[in-house]
Motif scaffolding. Sequence first.
Motif, PDB file in Angstrom:
ATOM      1  N   THR A 241       3.311  73.890   7.988  1.00 28.05           N
ATOM      2  CA  THR A 241       3.617  72.720   8.806  1.00 28.05           C
ATOM      3  C   THR A 241       4.444  73.132  10.024  1.00 28.05           C
ATOM      4  O   THR A 241       4.170  72.719  11.153  1.00 28.05           O
ATOM      5  CB  THR A 241       4.362  71.657   7.986  1.00 28.05           C
ATOM      6  OG1 THR A 241       3.529  71.212   6.922  1.00 28.05           O
ATOM      7  CG2 THR A 241       4.723  70.460   8.851  1.00 28.05           C
ATOM      8  N   LEU A 242       5.452  73.953   9.801  1.00 23.90           N
ATOM      9  CA  LEU A 242       6.242  74.464  10.916  1.00 23.90           C
ATOM     10  C   LEU A 242       5.389  75.293  11.863  1.00 23.90           C
ATOM     11  O   LEU A 242       5.560  75.249  13.080  1.00 23.90           O
ATOM     12  CB  LEU A 242       7.385  75.322  10.378  1.00 23.90           C
ATOM     13  CG  LEU A 242       8.773  74.682  10.321  1.00 23.90           C
ATOM     14  CD1 LEU A 242       9.756  75.600   9.618  1.00 23.90           C
ATOM     15  CD2 LEU A 242       9.280  74.322  11.709  1.00 23.90           C
ATOM     16  N   ARG A 243       4.453  76.052  11.318  1.00 23.88           N
ATOM     17  CA  ARG A 243       3.606  76.892  12.167  1.00 23.88           C
ATOM     18  C   ARG A 243       2.740  76.033  13.092  1.00 23.88           C
ATOM     19  O   ARG A 243       2.534  76.365  14.262  1.00 23.88           O
ATOM     20  CB  ARG A 243       2.745  77.805  11.296  1.00 23.88           C
ATOM     21  CG  ARG A 243       2.086  78.932  12.080  1.00 23.88           C
ATOM     22  CD  ARG A 243       1.590  80.027  11.151  1.00 23.88           C
ATOM     23  NE  ARG A 243       2.698  80.786  10.601  1.00 23.88           N
ATOM     24  CZ  ARG A 243       3.327  81.764  11.238  1.00 23.88           C
ATOM     25  NH1 ARG A 243       2.971  82.077  12.477  1.00 23.88           N
ATOM     26  NH2 ARG A 243       4.303  82.416  10.668  1.00 23.88           N
ATOM     27  N   VAL A 244       2.219  74.898  12.583  1.00 21.93           N
ATOM     28  CA  VAL A 244       1.419  74.011  13.427  1.00 21.93           C
ATOM     29  C   VAL A 244       2.296  73.360  14.491  1.00 21.93           C
ATOM     30  O   VAL A 244       1.901  73.229  15.660  1.00 21.93           O
ATOM     31  CB  VAL A 244       0.685  72.956  12.577  1.00 21.93           C
ATOM     32  CG1 VAL A 244      -0.058  71.963  13.470  1.00 21.93           C
ATOM     33  CG2 VAL A 244      -0.297  73.628  11.619  1.00 21.93           C
ATOM     34  N   ILE A 245       3.495  72.933  14.106  1.00 22.39           N
ATOM     35  CA  ILE A 245       4.424  72.362  15.081  1.00 22.39           C
ATOM     36  C   ILE A 245       4.736  73.391  16.166  1.00 22.39           C
ATOM     37  O   ILE A 245       4.726  73.086  17.364  1.00 22.39           O
ATOM     38  CB  ILE A 245       5.719  71.900  14.385  1.00 22.39           C
ATOM     39  CG1 ILE A 245       5.449  70.691  13.491  1.00 22.39           C
ATOM     40  CG2 ILE A 245       6.805  71.573  15.402  1.00 22.39           C
ATOM     41  CD1 ILE A 245       6.619  70.294  12.625  1.00 22.39           C
ATOM     42  N   HIS A 246       5.024  74.609  15.749  1.00 27.67           N
ATOM     43  CA  HIS A 246       5.334  75.679  16.694  1.00 27.67           C
ATOM     44  C   HIS A 246       4.159  75.906  17.647  1.00 27.67           C
ATOM     45  O   HIS A 246       4.344  76.051  18.867  1.00 27.67           O
ATOM     46  CB  HIS A 246       5.660  76.961  15.922  1.00 27.67           C
ATOM     47  CG  HIS A 246       6.171  78.073  16.769  1.00 27.67           C
ATOM     48  ND1 HIS A 246       5.345  78.976  17.397  1.00 27.67           N
ATOM     49  CD2 HIS A 246       7.439  78.434  17.102  1.00 27.67           C
ATOM     50  CE1 HIS A 246       6.075  79.847  18.073  1.00 27.67           C
ATOM     51  NE2 HIS A 246       7.355  79.534  17.915  1.00 27.67           N
ATOM     52  N   ALA A 247       2.951  75.920  17.108  1.00 24.59           N
ATOM     53  CA  ALA A 247       1.762  76.133  17.939  1.00 24.59           C
ATOM     54  C   ALA A 247       1.586  75.013  18.955  1.00 24.59           C
ATOM     55  O   ALA A 247       1.268  75.256  20.120  1.00 24.59           O
ATOM     56  CB  ALA A 247       0.523  76.248  17.056  1.00 24.59           C
ATOM     57  N   ARG A 248       1.789  73.763  18.523  1.00 24.35           N
ATOM     58  CA  ARG A 248       1.647  72.636  19.442  1.00 24.35           C
ATOM     59  C   ARG A 248       2.648  72.759  20.599  1.00 24.35           C
ATOM     60  O   ARG A 248       2.308  72.522  21.766  1.00 24.35           O
ATOM     61  CB  ARG A 248       1.888  71.332  18.676  1.00 24.35           C
ATOM     62  CG  ARG A 248       1.749  70.070  19.499  1.00 24.35           C
ATOM     63  CD  ARG A 248       0.306  69.742  19.787  1.00 24.35           C
ATOM     64  NE  ARG A 248      -0.114  70.154  21.107  1.00 24.35           N
ATOM     65  CZ  ARG A 248      -1.350  70.033  21.567  1.00 24.35           C
ATOM     66  NH1 ARG A 248      -2.300  69.543  20.793  1.00 24.35           N
ATOM     67  NH2 ARG A 248      -1.659  70.418  22.771  1.00 24.35           N
ATOM     68  N   ALA A 261      -2.485  82.553  17.964  1.00 29.03           N
ATOM     69  CA  ALA A 261      -2.005  83.492  16.955  1.00 29.03           C
ATOM     70  C   ALA A 261      -1.322  82.761  15.802  1.00 29.03           C
ATOM     71  O   ALA A 261      -1.496  83.119  14.626  1.00 29.03           O
ATOM     72  CB  ALA A 261      -1.033  84.492  17.588  1.00 29.03           C
ATOM     73  N   ASP A 262      -0.543  81.718  16.117  1.00 29.76           N
ATOM     74  CA  ASP A 262       0.126  80.929  15.072  1.00 29.76           C
ATOM     75  C   ASP A 262      -0.876  80.341  14.093  1.00 29.76           C
ATOM     76  O   ASP A 262      -0.589  80.209  12.899  1.00 29.76           O
ATOM     77  CB  ASP A 262       0.912  79.768  15.702  1.00 29.76           C
ATOM     78  CG  ASP A 262       2.225  80.195  16.330  1.00 29.76           C
ATOM     79  OD1 ASP A 262       2.698  81.305  16.026  1.00 29.76           O
ATOM     80  OD2 ASP A 262       2.781  79.413  17.122  1.00 29.76           O
ATOM     81  N   LEU A 263      -2.047  79.957  14.591  1.00 24.91           N
ATOM     82  CA  LEU A 263      -3.012  79.195  13.788  1.00 24.91           C
ATOM     83  C   LEU A 263      -4.177  80.046  13.313  1.00 24.91           C
ATOM     84  O   LEU A 263      -5.233  79.530  12.962  1.00 24.91           O
ATOM     85  CB  LEU A 263      -3.521  78.007  14.612  1.00 24.91           C
ATOM     86  CG  LEU A 263      -2.406  77.043  15.038  1.00 24.91           C
ATOM     87  CD1 LEU A 263      -2.956  75.941  15.927  1.00 24.91           C
ATOM     88  CD2 LEU A 263      -1.702  76.456  13.819  1.00 24.91           C
ATOM     89  N   ASP A 275      -5.121  68.980  12.133  1.00 25.70           N
ATOM     90  CA  ASP A 275      -4.143  69.072  13.219  1.00 25.70           C
ATOM     91  C   ASP A 275      -4.139  70.466  13.839  1.00 25.70           C
ATOM     92  O   ASP A 275      -4.014  70.618  15.053  1.00 25.70           O
ATOM     93  CB  ASP A 275      -2.746  68.723  12.705  1.00 25.70           C
ATOM     94  CG  ASP A 275      -2.624  67.259  12.334  1.00 25.70           C
ATOM     95  OD1 ASP A 275      -3.275  66.431  12.981  1.00 25.70           O
ATOM     96  OD2 ASP A 275      -1.882  66.954  11.395  1.00 25.70           O
ATOM     97  N   ALA A 276      -4.269  71.484  12.984  1.00 22.18           N
ATOM     98  CA  ALA A 276      -4.301  72.857  13.490  1.00 22.18           C
ATOM     99  C   ALA A 276      -5.539  73.103  14.342  1.00 22.18           C
ATOM    100  O   ALA A 276      -5.469  73.761  15.388  1.00 22.18           O
ATOM    101  CB  ALA A 276      -4.262  73.836  12.321  1.00 22.18           C
TER     102      ALA A 276
END
Length: 361
Positions: A241-248, A261-263, A275-276
């Motif tokens: 969840t944090l990784r998707v937030i970070h990517a956004r 890279a995050d996703l 979402d990803a």
Amino acid sequence: MRAMQVGMVAVALESAGGSARATVVGADAAEASAPNAPRPGQVSLHTVTPGMPVRTTARTTAGMGNGAARNFSFAACQAQLADDPDGTRDYADDWQDHGGGAEAEYCGALADMALGDVGDAAATLDRLSRVAHWPQGWVAPSRHPPSPPVPSPSVPSRAVTALRGDTTPQPAGVVGGAQQNGTQAGIQDGTQAGPHDTPESLRHRAHVAEEAARAWQANDSPRQALDSATYGLWLDPHDMTLRVIHARLCVDMGMAQQAVADLTPLPGDTALRVDALVTRAAANRALGHIDLAVTDIAAALQLSPHNVAAELECGILHERQGRMEDARADWQQVIALAPDSHEADLARQDLSLLEADPAAP
């Protein structure tokens, strides 16, 4: 070229003493997560400023008994939060007066979020995420498979990351496990990990950092939001969840390659995967990889046919391909599905631009 306005709707309320989360994706009621939905839930993609109800100054202590005699607890705080955030704020203040410490501050920060005081909430949550192993004895519910205990030096290093078994790419702004931006100071002050931190406390603190990122987003502070999300990923690199937030946030901040890279790989959870996919599509579009973006959006719409964020991005991609009628249909679909949503507002803006210059890509 039309730039897509992106952000996040973000009000996440969750505790380690009995989860209670309210996360809204856009304003699409059909796609929204229920208040008690288990994690991981959907990650919102667009920011709408929360309501700002007027706070009263009177304490709502009726039925709670004398403050000194109260049995303060986070469960009691959480129980009244949705129905009476102002009373919860007063409860947290009283609890703090009676030595509630970080737990009471956490309760108060969540009440601030519910009341619309997102700036104050963000600052408090970010600070609390850097307090080692709090509260003592509180074991947060595991959101990931348990991992072995890890060393907790005052300054993180590549060796620590390796000992955690983290083989995922470091988030943006992290070199050797330490951030290069404003969060560096928080890492160097020695508060980010203590000798008594456990995998459970690290996951708990990562979730508090996630809440801080959401609050900064609602406060229209993307730089601070990215710092909080990056810090949370240092604490728990496997939190998708944090990784998707970070990517956004990386997409919003012009770091599309880091978002991709995050996703990669994508999350396994279906709602989070949608979402990803939408976020990665936006990143690939920013990089000029339209075919890859189209593939991701097609996959997102297959998993969630009425996802308004995916429909909005699909329209933008059709426009970039010169398929103006398809773009128009996509944006009209967004408005039909969720007329009061932020995505619908963006779709109306795009439709207005399309009417003004039908041939513009």
